[in-house]
Design a protein around this motif. Structure first.
Motif, short mmCIF file in Angstrom:
data_model
loop_
_atom_site.label_atom_id
_atom_site.label_comp_id
_atom_site.label_asym_id
_atom_site.label_seq_id
_atom_site.Cartn_x
_atom_site.Cartn_y
_atom_site.Cartn_z
N ASP A 1 42.99 45.44 28.70
CA ASP A 1 44.74 45.54 28.31
C ASP A 1 45.45 46.52 29.43
O ASP A 1 45.91 46.93 30.44
CB ASP A 1 45.48 45.97 27.31
N GLN A 2 44.71 47.57 29.04
CA GLN A 2 45.07 49.07 29.68
C GLN A 2 44.10 48.58 30.79
O GLN A 2 44.98 49.26 32.40
CB GLN A 2 43.40 49.74 29.14
N PHE A 3 42.85 47.96 31.26
CA PHE A 3 42.09 48.20 32.59
C PHE A 3 44.16 46.83 33.03
O PHE A 3 43.91 47.53 34.67
CB PHE A 3 41.42 47.07 32.67
N CYS A 4 43.78 46.23 32.82
CA CYS A 4 45.11 45.11 33.62
C CYS A 4 46.69 46.00 33.59
O CYS A 4 47.18 45.82 34.52
CB CYS A 4 45.25 44.01 33.05
N THR A 5 46.78 47.32 33.19
CA THR A 5 48.26 47.88 32.81
C THR A 5 48.08 48.43 34.28
O THR A 5 49.02 49.31 34.64
CB THR A 5 47.98 48.77 32.14
N VAL A 6 47.03 49.52 34.10
CA VAL A 6 46.58 50.39 35.53
C VAL A 6 46.39 49.22 37.06
O VAL A 6 47.35 50.09 38.12
CB VAL A 6 45.20 51.30 34.97
N LEU A 7 45.61 48.86 36.36
CA LEU A 7 45.30 47.46 38.23
C LEU A 7 46.92 46.78 38.67
O LEU A 7 46.92 46.93 39.33
CB LEU A 7 45.30 46.28 37.55
N SER A 8 47.50 46.70 37.87
CA SER A 8 49.06 46.04 38.12
C SER A 8 50.36 47.41 37.97
O SER A 8 50.44 47.39 39.70
CB SER A 8 50.33 45.88 36.32
N MET A 9 49.99 48.89 37.60
CA MET A 9 50.62 49.96 38.52
C MET A 9 50.49 49.93 40.02
O MET A 9 50.97 50.92 40.51
CB MET A 9 50.23 51.01 37.41
N MET A 10 48.62 49.98 39.85
CA MET A 10 47.85 50.46 41.52
C MET A 10 48.76 49.28 42.41
O MET A 10 49.21 49.69 43.71
CB MET A 10 46.89 50.22 41.03
N THR B 1 43.72 53.08 49.43
CA THR B 1 45.37 53.45 48.71
C THR B 1 43.64 54.44 48.02
O THR B 1 42.96 53.82 47.50
CB THR B 1 45.72 52.03 47.89
N VAL B 2 44.15 55.49 47.39
CA VAL B 2 43.26 56.43 46.46
C VAL B 2 43.58 56.68 45.72
O VAL B 2 45.23 57.21 45.50
CB VAL B 2 42.34 57.11 47.74
N SER C 1 42.30 49.71 46.24
CA SER C 1 43.19 48.55 47.06
C SER C 1 41.92 47.48 46.80
O SER C 1 42.31 46.58 46.38
CB SER C 1 43.62 48.88 48.01
N ASN C 2 40.80 48.72 46.77
CA ASN C 2 39.35 47.70 46.30
C ASN C 2 39.55 47.43 44.88
O ASN C 2 38.61 48.13 44.23
CB ASN C 2 38.44 47.99 47.48
N TYR C 3 40.30 46.41 44.25
CA TYR C 3 40.06 46.95 42.51
C TYR C 3 38.63 46.81 41.94
O TYR C 3 38.35 47.12 40.65
CB TYR C 3 40.92 45.74 41.94
#
Ligand SMILES: O=C(O)CCC(=O)C(=O)O
Ligand SMILES: [Fe+2]
Length: 316
Positions: free
Chosen positions: A122-131, A163-164, A106-108
């Motif tokens: 883009d990949q980072f943003c996808t994973v971030l948005s998923m989290m 969150t982990v 949760s601390n991105y």
């Protein structure tokens, strides 16, 4: 092995558009009841959640595959002593398993610095948005659990979690035979939300101790009750035992988002949930001390589901 094809965990559809609008409505309480029954009777349920499309899941797992495609030496640069942080390579006890963990997901910022050189923006943003979306989903389900017990006003303990995020990869034996990839355990979390790339492997143990396969559809996530939600609910919620068994040729990728207590949390049963039918079974206990116990040689020798009773059971 997964033999009982009749066994079905509950499927719950979350169709509401906004938590703010919907909390307190008849539809909300109907869902709360379903969530509570699923957690008490099965310890897990399938979530159909259209806010996170299958495409986002696929893209997230593709970013995960990119991490695993790095040379072993590079992955090993991310080894840390911390159980939930960095790379875990295949070991003697789990030769088919590899994992990447991101503490305090949760601390991105921690995720960004960790993957900066590996993932595109883009990949980072996808994973971030998923989290973020899985965090929202977890918060909503935790609220439903509170509301289902009529604890709206009196308790917010299960909100205090971090969150982990873990990305898992499982390979198969060269012979393709059915083999253990993650040993049977209960989660040392409040709760876990997970999904995979539709290569089956996850199995849960029913209350009558049969192992059954849990296929996860492209539109679904699985919610799993952990030991601390079981303790919080005075044993009403069932922390279900599960494992990963692999066979055939295809490797499997999964994403696990876990809600863990923050350091120093005291895990205790909510007094409103302790009664004659559900008497207090555990002493209040310090999460960090419990964690140290399960990592000790004494703790590791105990069956995963029994560890919490061995550590905090009343009369043990
Ligand atoms: O990878 C999976 O499907 C399950 C993993 C799991 O149970 C866990 O990490 O606690
Ligand atoms: Fe698990």
């Amino acid at each position: 092995m997964g033999s009982d094809s009749q066994y079905q965990i509950p499927t719950i559809e979350f169709t509401m558009n906004s938590l703010v609008v919907d909390r307190g409505t008849a539809e909300w309480y109907h869902l709360c009841k379903k969530v509570r029954e699923a957690c008490e009777n099965y310890g897990c349920f399938e979530i159909v959640y259209d806010k996170i499309p299958p495409q986002t899941k696929a893209e997230t797992l593709s970013a995960s595959r990119k991490l695993y495609s790095l040379p072993l030496e590079t992955k090993k640069n991310n080894l840390t002593p911390n159980r939930y942080q960095g790379y875990v390579g295949p070991g003697v006890t789990a030769p088919l398993y590899e994992g990447f963990g991101f503490q305090e997901a949760s601390n991105y910022e921690s995720l960004r610095s960790f993957t900066e050189e590996i993932w595109s923006h883009d990949q980072f943003c996808t994973v971030l948005s998923m989290m973020k979306q899985l965090d929202e989903l977890k918060d909503m389900i935790h609220l439903m659990i509170l509301d289902s017990y009529g604890l709206e006003k009196s308790s917010n303990l299960i909100m205090v979690s971090k969150t982990v995020l873990r990305l898992h990869k499982y390979t198969t034996r060269p012979s393709g035979e059915y083999a253990m990839a993650a040993s049977a355990h209960t989660d040392k979390t409040f709760s876990t939300i997970l999904f995979d790339d539709q290569v089956s492997g996850l199995e849960v143990q029913t209350k009558d101790e049969q192992w059954v396969k849990l296929p996860i559809s492209p539109c679904s996530f699985i919610f799993v009750v952990g030991d601390f939600l079981m303790a919080w609910s005075s044993g009403r919620m069932h922390s279900v035992k599960h494992r990963v068994m692999m066979c055939g040729e295809k490797e499997r990728h999964s994403l696990i988002s876990s809600a863990l207590p923050i350091e120093g949390s005291i895990i205790k049963a909510q007094k409103e949930l302790v009664d004659e039918d559900y008497p207090q079974i555990l002493k209040d206990f310090d999460y960090t001390e419990f964690f140290n116990f399960i990592c000790s040689s004494e703790g590791r020798a105990i069956d995963s589901q029994m560890q919490v009773y061995a550590f905090a059971g009343i009369g043990t």
